[in-house]
Design a protein around this motif. Structure first.
Motif, mmCIF file in Angstrom:
data_model
loop_
_atom_site.group_PDB
_atom_site.id
_atom_site.type_symbol
_atom_site.label_atom_id
_atom_site.label_comp_id
_atom_site.label_asym_id
_atom_site.label_seq_id
_atom_site.Cartn_x
_atom_site.Cartn_y
_atom_site.Cartn_z
ATOM 1 N N ILE A 129 -8.339 -4.305 -2.318
ATOM 2 C CA ILE A 129 -8.525 -4.249 -3.781
ATOM 3 C C ILE A 129 -7.965 -2.943 -4.334
ATOM 4 O O ILE A 129 -7.298 -2.926 -5.379
ATOM 5 N N ILE A 130 -8.221 -1.844 -3.618
ATOM 6 C CA ILE A 130 -7.704 -0.538 -4.038
ATOM 7 C C ILE A 130 -6.177 -0.554 -4.069
ATOM 8 O O ILE A 130 -5.545 0.002 -4.980
ATOM 9 N N TRP A 154 2.989 6.225 -7.384
ATOM 10 C CA TRP A 154 2.122 7.170 -8.087
ATOM 11 C C TRP A 154 2.573 8.610 -7.828
ATOM 12 O O TRP A 154 2.687 9.418 -8.764
ATOM 13 N N VAL A 202 -0.500 -1.887 -9.326
ATOM 14 C CA VAL A 202 -0.288 -2.294 -10.715
ATOM 15 C C VAL A 202 -0.333 -1.085 -11.643
ATOM 16 O O VAL A 202 0.541 -0.901 -12.501
ATOM 17 N N SER A 203 -1.352 -0.247 -11.485
ATOM 18 C CA SER A 203 -1.464 0.936 -12.346
ATOM 19 C C SER A 203 -0.302 1.898 -12.116
ATOM 20 O O SER A 203 0.182 2.539 -13.059
ATOM 21 N N SER A 238 2.475 1.529 -3.448
ATOM 22 C CA SER A 238 1.521 1.863 -4.512
ATOM 23 C C SER A 238 1.261 3.364 -4.567
ATOM 24 O O SER A 238 1.312 3.982 -5.642
ATOM 25 N N TYR A 282 2.209 3.370 -14.941
ATOM 26 C CA TYR A 282 2.292 4.816 -15.157
ATOM 27 C C TYR A 282 3.724 5.310 -14.940
ATOM 28 O O TYR A 282 4.216 6.167 -15.691
ATOM 29 N N SER A 323 0.832 -1.209 0.000
ATOM 30 C CA SER A 323 0.000 0.000 0.000
ATOM 31 C C SER A 323 0.859 1.249 0.000
ATOM 32 O O SER A 323 0.568 2.222 -0.708
ATOM 33 N N LEU A 325 -4.174 -3.116 -4.627
ATOM 34 C CA LEU A 325 -3.713 -3.860 -5.805
ATOM 35 C C LEU A 325 -3.863 -3.037 -7.078
ATOM 36 O O LEU A 325 -2.970 -3.020 -7.939
ATOM 37 N N ILE A 326 -5.001 -2.348 -7.197
ATOM 38 C CA ILE A 326 -5.230 -1.522 -8.392
ATOM 39 C C ILE A 326 -4.203 -0.394 -8.468
ATOM 40 O O ILE A 326 -3.614 -0.131 -9.530
ATOM 41 N N LEU A 327 -3.970 0.278 -7.343
ATOM 42 C CA LEU A 327 -3.008 1.377 -7.313
ATOM 43 C C LEU A 327 -1.593 0.890 -7.600
ATOM 44 O O LEU A 327 -0.819 1.564 -8.296
ATOM 45 N N PRO A 364 -6.706 3.362 1.256
ATOM 46 C CA PRO A 364 -6.023 2.065 1.164
ATOM 47 C C PRO A 364 -5.531 1.524 2.492
ATOM 48 O O PRO A 364 -5.336 0.310 2.634
#
Length: 275
Positions: free
Chosen positions: A251-252, A173, A258-259, A169, A263, A166, A254-256, A224
């Protein structure tokens, strides 16, 4: 000998995580450098890593434990709070350091090639100092209050990994976004300050979510670390399982994560030009 070929015409995004292993020495050097700089020329040195979380714990105990009198059941409030602080302190450190990590290394980025992802990843290693000290506080308070860890401790490694992912992630970003939008240098300190009270660190999540409609609870767990802080405390102190909404936080994350990797790789191609 490892041969590196940089193809400017290559299209698409390739994470190339194997390349990170080939630069593991640089990763360790950057982490060691940051750790030394953090406590260099300070009178108390590493003691600052103890004083800061201890001061936060005292403030939480006075405000939430004594003044507001947050109900933590049969769990002593300092022990309750320090379990949430262990997860938050690591997350907050990586969040705060990652935002400016690439900008502060711009001279190195302009001169040599290396996977830029090494820079925010090294911050995650440095943050383990605060994390280990917070765990030491937990052990001390467990002995002080004669409180035995719950059988849920077997899930502790899972939530430690979740906390690391977390932090990374959001950190990845922010490190990529700050390159393009320098406003994030001012937003990150606000996020850290606001997040401390928006996350169930010094209070149970039920205090906030008990009278909220489902959509509002869903929004709360978009944080998260909300579900992770709950789970972290549950593995050590026991009690009821974390809310079913806490899985939204996972879930958030994992999405953050990978994305954020994709990015960052996209921005990495032009990072030396815009840094």
């Amino acid at each position: 000998m490892y041969r590196l070929v940089i193809d400017a015409n290559k299209r698409g995004l390739n994470l190339n995580l194997r390349e990170l292993l080939q630069y593991r020495d640089l990763f360790l050097i950057l982490a060691y450098r940051d750790l030394r700089v953090r406590y260099a020329q300070t009178f108390l040195g590493l003691l600052w890593a103890v004083i800061q979380p201890l001061a936060t714990l005292v403030i939480f105990t006075l405000v939430f434990g004594r003044a507001i009198k947050v109900d933590t059941g049969d769990i002593p409030y300092p022990l309750f709070a320090v379990c949430g602080m262990a997860a938050w302190s690591y997350f907050a450190f990586v969040l705060g350091q990652s935002g400016n990590s690439v900008i502060s290394s711009q001279e190195m980025i302009k001169k040599i090639y290396f996977p830029r992802l090494v820079i925010p990843l090294s911050k995650a290693l440095v943050g383990f100092v605060d994390f280990l000290i917070a765990l030491l506080f937990i052990v001390i308070l467990l002995f002080f209050y004669n409180y035995s860890p719950s059988s849920n401790i077997v899930f502790f490694p899972f939530y430690v990994v979740a906390c690391i992912v977390s932090a990374l992630s959001v950190g990845i970003w922010l490190s990529a976004l700050t390159i393009r939008f320098r406003d994030f240098q001012h937003i990150v300190p606000f996020l850290v300050q606001f997040g401390l009270y928006a996350t169930p660190v010094g209070y149970p999540a039920e205090i906030v979510t008990s009278n909220l409609p489902q959509w509002a609870i869903f929004l709360y767990y978009l944080n998260p670390l909300a579900g992770i802080a709950e789970g972290f405390r549950w593995t050590i102190l026991g009690g009821e399982m974390p809310s079913q909404y806490s899985y939204i936080s996972l879930i958030i994350v994992l999405i953050l994560f990978v994305s954020g990797l994709f990015y960052f790789r996209k921005v990495e191609k032009i990072m030396a030009d815009i840094v």
